[in-house]
Write an enzyme that holds these catalytic residues in place. Structure first.
Site, PDB file in Angstrom:
ATOM      1  N   HIS A  45       0.845  -1.206   0.000  1.00 14.34           N
ATOM      2  CA  HIS A  45       0.000   0.000   0.000  1.00 14.34           C
ATOM      3  C   HIS A  45       0.876   1.250   0.000  1.00 14.34           C
ATOM      4  CE1 HIS A  45      -3.644   2.330   1.502  1.00 14.34           C
ATOM      5  NE2 HIS A  45      -2.645   3.165   1.753  1.00 14.34           N
ATOM      6  N   GLU A  46       1.836   1.283   0.903  1.00  8.25           N
ATOM      7  CA  GLU A  46       2.696   2.459   1.001  1.00  8.25           C
ATOM      8  C   GLU A  46       3.652   2.554  -0.182  1.00  8.25           C
ATOM      9  OE1 GLU A  46       2.022   4.813   2.998  1.00  8.25           O
ATOM     10  OE2 GLU A  46       0.452   3.558   3.837  1.00  8.25           O
ATOM     11  N   HIS A  49       1.810   4.340  -2.985  1.00  5.56           N
ATOM     12  CA  HIS A  49       1.863   5.801  -2.873  1.00  5.56           C
ATOM     13  C   HIS A  49       3.216   6.339  -3.348  1.00  5.56           C
ATOM     14  CE1 HIS A  49      -1.948   6.157  -0.907  1.00  5.56           C
ATOM     15  NE2 HIS A  49      -1.576   5.583   0.222  1.00  5.56           N
TER      16      HIS A  49
END
Length: 258
Positions: A45-46, A49
């Site tokens: 997820h990170e 980004h």
């Protein structure tokens, strides 16, 4: 790719294999499997980004080590890692996890800025879909007491599939929570580039408290909590998920209660 991330993957695979084969304590294996899988997706997820920001022109994410999937590089180890882990270990919905520092101003197009926020939840959605499709395809062999069409379906590897069902529920819930368009959450980051500058400035003071506001509504207001739960259950039902699967997986995950 960081050795920390590879270690998390190895632990996750070990838990999955143990729960599939029934080696040792199967419920403890589900705990290891789901706990590890949650952190694998958190890292991705990170990374989503950071990689979207990198593609948009932010060269700083590579210098800060955000592209090697190491969760220890996240902004706040306590808020980003420890607290979500505690919530998950208690059987609750983990808070939105890590946080990477990215420069959204480098994005030349509004859609690029929006994708920086959207790229994280897309990993949660992707893994939720993979897990739910796997369960739907395996339904005839999923162990009891999974309920399909009002009848119990018996079969092998039931504890493993219960864990997958709980993991799918977590990913659907985390994705929905992240996509709520409240300042401080990814959902707001997706629409923020399309808002008028004065609107963005007016909402900026809310950003540090957005997640707290959402959690307060979920905890203190039953209609909001029930509506959120119904939305998650509706999505899972659409994918043909056993109704009791997530609850059974949660019971297996919390092995210390048995």
């Amino acid at each position: 790719m960081s050795s920390v991330f590879l270690a998390i993957v190895a632990v996750t695979v070990t838990g999955a294999v143990a729960s599939w084969t029934g080696y040792g304590d199967a419920k403890f294996a589900v705990f290891v499997f789901v706990f590890g899988a949650y952190f694998v997706v958190l890292c991705l997820h990170e990374f989503g980004h950071a990689y979207a920001a990198h593609l948009a022109g932010d060269s700083g994410v590579a210098a800060r080590g955000y592209l090697d999937l190491n969760p220890l590089r996240y902004l706040n180890p306590v808020l980003s890692l420890l607290l979500p882990a505690i919530y998950l270990a208690l059987g609750g919905l983990p808070l939105p996890g890590g946080a990477v520092l990215v420069d959204r101003t480098v994005a030349r197009k509004r859609w690029q800025a929006a994708m920086i926020s959207a790229s994280g939840p897309l990993f949660n959605i992707q893994f939720a879909v993979i897990a739910m499709v796997a369960i739907a395809l395996a339904a005839p062999t999923v162990g009891a007491p999974f309920i399909v069409g009002g009848s119990a379906i018996f079969g092998p590897h039931q504890v493993f599939w219960q864990g997958v069902s709980f993991f799918a529920y977590i990913q659907v819930a985390v994705a929905l929570l992240n996509l709520i368009p409240v300042p401080g959450l990814d959902g707001f980051g997706i629409i923020e580039p399309y808002l008028r500058p004065e609107t963005r400035r007016g909402l900026e003071p809310i950003r540090p408290y957005g997640i707290l506001l959402v959690l307060l509504l979920l905890v203190a207001f039953p209609p909001v909590r029930d509506g959120f739960s119904h939305a998650v259950e509706s999505i899972m039902s659409t994918f043909g998920q056993p109704y009791y699967g997530p609850g059974q997986g949660r019971d297996a995950f919390m092995f210390w209660q048995h």
